[in-house]
Design a protein around this motif. Sequence first.
Motif, mmCIF file in Angstrom:
data_model
loop_
_atom_site.group_PDB
_atom_site.id
_atom_site.type_symbol
_atom_site.label_atom_id
_atom_site.label_comp_id
_atom_site.label_asym_id
_atom_site.label_seq_id
_atom_site.Cartn_x
_atom_site.Cartn_y
_atom_site.Cartn_z
ATOM 1 N N UNK A 119 37.644 19.539 -107.239
ATOM 2 C CA UNK A 119 37.166 18.795 -106.082
ATOM 3 C C UNK A 119 35.888 18.054 -106.432
ATOM 4 N N UNK A 120 35.868 16.759 -106.198
ATOM 5 C CA UNK A 120 34.689 15.937 -106.485
ATOM 6 C C UNK A 120 34.057 15.496 -105.165
ATOM 7 N N UNK A 121 32.981 16.166 -104.759
ATOM 8 C CA UNK A 121 32.288 15.837 -103.500
ATOM 9 C C UNK A 121 33.294 15.772 -102.348
ATOM 10 N N UNK A 122 34.222 16.733 -102.333
ATOM 11 C CA UNK A 122 35.371 16.644 -101.425
ATOM 12 C C UNK A 122 35.025 16.935 -99.973
ATOM 13 N N UNK A 123 33.844 17.533 -99.694
ATOM 14 C CA UNK A 123 33.464 17.842 -98.311
ATOM 15 C C UNK A 123 32.154 17.168 -97.924
ATOM 16 N N UNK A 149 34.392 22.753 -108.302
ATOM 17 C CA UNK A 149 33.873 21.795 -107.321
ATOM 18 C C UNK A 149 32.625 21.100 -107.849
ATOM 19 N N UNK A 150 32.537 19.806 -107.575
ATOM 20 C CA UNK A 150 31.297 19.057 -107.771
ATOM 21 C C UNK A 150 30.670 18.863 -106.404
ATOM 22 N N UNK A 151 29.388 19.191 -106.274
ATOM 23 C CA UNK A 151 28.748 19.035 -104.970
ATOM 24 C C UNK A 151 27.251 19.215 -105.034
ATOM 25 N N UNK A 152 26.589 18.777 -103.960
ATOM 26 C CA UNK A 152 25.130 18.871 -103.863
ATOM 27 C C UNK A 152 24.686 19.909 -102.834
ATOM 28 N N UNK A 153 25.522 20.190 -101.839
ATOM 29 C CA UNK A 153 25.103 21.063 -100.745
ATOM 30 C C UNK A 153 24.877 22.500 -101.224
ATOM 31 N N UNK A 154 23.811 23.106 -100.744
ATOM 32 C CA UNK A 154 23.564 24.514 -101.042
ATOM 33 C C UNK A 154 24.607 25.411 -100.398
ATOM 34 N N UNK A 155 25.217 24.932 -99.303
ATOM 35 C CA UNK A 155 26.221 25.748 -98.614
ATOM 36 C C UNK A 155 27.456 25.994 -99.473
ATOM 37 N N UNK A 156 27.643 25.183 -100.526
ATOM 38 C CA UNK A 156 28.814 25.359 -101.388
ATOM 39 C C UNK A 156 28.689 26.587 -102.277
ATOM 40 N N UNK A 157 27.483 27.044 -102.509
ATOM 41 C CA UNK A 157 27.265 28.131 -103.469
ATOM 42 C C UNK A 157 28.022 29.405 -103.084
ATOM 43 N N UNK A 158 28.116 29.686 -101.795
ATOM 44 C CA UNK A 158 28.732 30.949 -101.384
ATOM 45 C C UNK A 158 30.242 30.985 -101.605
ATOM 46 N N UNK A 159 30.833 29.834 -101.932
ATOM 47 C CA UNK A 159 32.274 29.800 -102.181
ATOM 48 C C UNK A 159 32.601 29.837 -103.671
#
Length: 642
Positions: free
Chosen positions: A580-584, A608-618
């Motif tokens: 997933x590249x910045x998928x959310x 996953x590629x992402x910037x949000x800290x909320x992604x870390x828990x997944x």
Amino acid sequence: MESVAVEQFPSRTEKRQDGFNFLFFKRFVRLIPWLFPSWRSIPSLLLVFLLCLGLLEQYVIYNIGNVPSKYYKALGEKDHSAFWRLTGIAVSLIVSEAFIKSTTLYISTYLYLQWRDNITRHLHQKYFKEVLYYAINVVDKSVDNPDQRITQDVDKLCSTLSQIMAPLIISPFTIAYYIYKSHQSSGYLGPVSVLVFFIIGTVFNKLLMSPVVRLVFLREKMEGNFRYKHMQIRSNSESAAFYRSGKIEEGRTNHHLANLINTQRRLILREYALNFSVNTFDYLGSILSYIAIGVPIFLGTYDALSAPDLSALISANAFVMIYLINCFTTLIDLSVQVTNIAGTTHRVVELREKLEQLYDAQQSHEKNRPANMQGFGWSEMYVEEPTGHTETLLRKDQGYQVEAGSESETEDPPITALRVNDLTFVAPKSTEKLCIGLCFDFKQGVNILVTGDSGCGKSSLLRVINGIWPELRGTVTHGVEQLPHRLLYLPQRPYFTDGSLRQQVIYPLQEFDRLADTGESDDIVIEDLLSKSDLGHLKDRVGGLDTQVDWNWYDHLSPGEMQRLSFTRLFYHKPKFAVLDEATSQVGVDMEERLYSLCSQLGITLLSVGHRDTLRKYHHVELHIEKQGTWSLKPLSAGSNS
């Protein structure tokens, strides 16, 4: 917004490559198997039929041409019965000629359609092979406007070629016949004078043709750039509107228009000289017949003939000479159309050559990759602990472990989707290393989060592991096939094809493809997944799953809806792995949690590629990339509890 770079004048290299020269004939020969797949193919049969019609037309034209001389004789001798018999024959010949011309036009048009279909399908086969359409549009870019070459240039090439192919083939036979007839009536002077006339005309026109061919090639390039600029505005009209950038885009679009108009002006000037030469030789040919027959008449060769017979002879000779000249001048006239064929042939075959080069380079690159995941010269990232059944992440330079879940001794070992070994990569046509010596495994049950500043190479990494960018050094080995139900990529900008809502969900499967038997109908599965992605309203908006829409999905979906529909596609295919590249990035935190929870429920392992800290828990592991090309791996302990 970036403007398209435009080259206003062709370079010296370009001039050598797009003229009426040996390269043109070489490239045209390469097209022949596409034009005529076999001797029994429809295009081959149609061309044979056209040639037969052409020869029949020459016979009819010859008889029509002799009618005036027979009228001279019948009227001169006041032969009433001969006059009316001749009139009946003339009407029959004229009706026959009208039928032949109409049939020839119909067959030529049908042949044009067959050729366009054949060439376009062959180009599509090469263009859509692997990811060559991406390479030639984004990575290589040495060929301008591939879309225009496939759509417009192929159309022009086939249309013009279908009109001139039969005349070009028949002309040598008709010329030989009329040279013989001309020699009978005016001796050697007639055919010799016509041949000299033709040679002079050919030399003049050849000198004038090459610049026209080059400018036709350049004009098509400018047309493509101008059309692309308008397409760019159409595709990004909302973004441009937020900037109120109408004035600047008008200026840049007018710049492309100015380059196109200037090229067309140069072209029509060159065509003016060519047309002047063609028309001059056309009309000079009309009096050449009288000069050729006048010499033997003034020398007394035909003094024994009566006035009606002499008039008939002059008329018959004039027709033979004029038609012989017409055969030659037809070839000269076709030179203007040949310039269009030459220009479009260069563009079409150049595209084919570049696609073949890219494919060969890709295959050569693939051959150098390892056939399997054995024999890597670095320590296993994931190893089995001797005292338990816990998946462990181990690095010699970093002392940490990540628990990814418990397994029984009887379960199969986890699948490794990707193994990245000593990977160094750069952007195409760049020397700046985005990442150096990267090593990691993408393994079942261990979600990886790729982080880093913008421009550090996160999305570039996905392009490399997908195979659409080459690696500079190192290897990327796939443990699973890149099939929708095994490993699926969700790119940063969701992709939607034309067609129905069902087609968007099941993409890249075909309409007739379906999920494996789950005990539920495909419609129920899709509707349930749309509902879980908070997209149940889409079915009502478009009028049903199978309603064919004629609008662009990008214009009717919000960015958040596009990302949720992309996840619906992911849930439909239910692959073991997903990238997933910045998928959310365009959905809220609550929706993000719902989507990632659904991935977990479906057993989809994520990179996953992402910037949000909320992604870390997944996720279980964070791969952090720095702008200097360095990188690091560290555990995300919260990931094991997600």
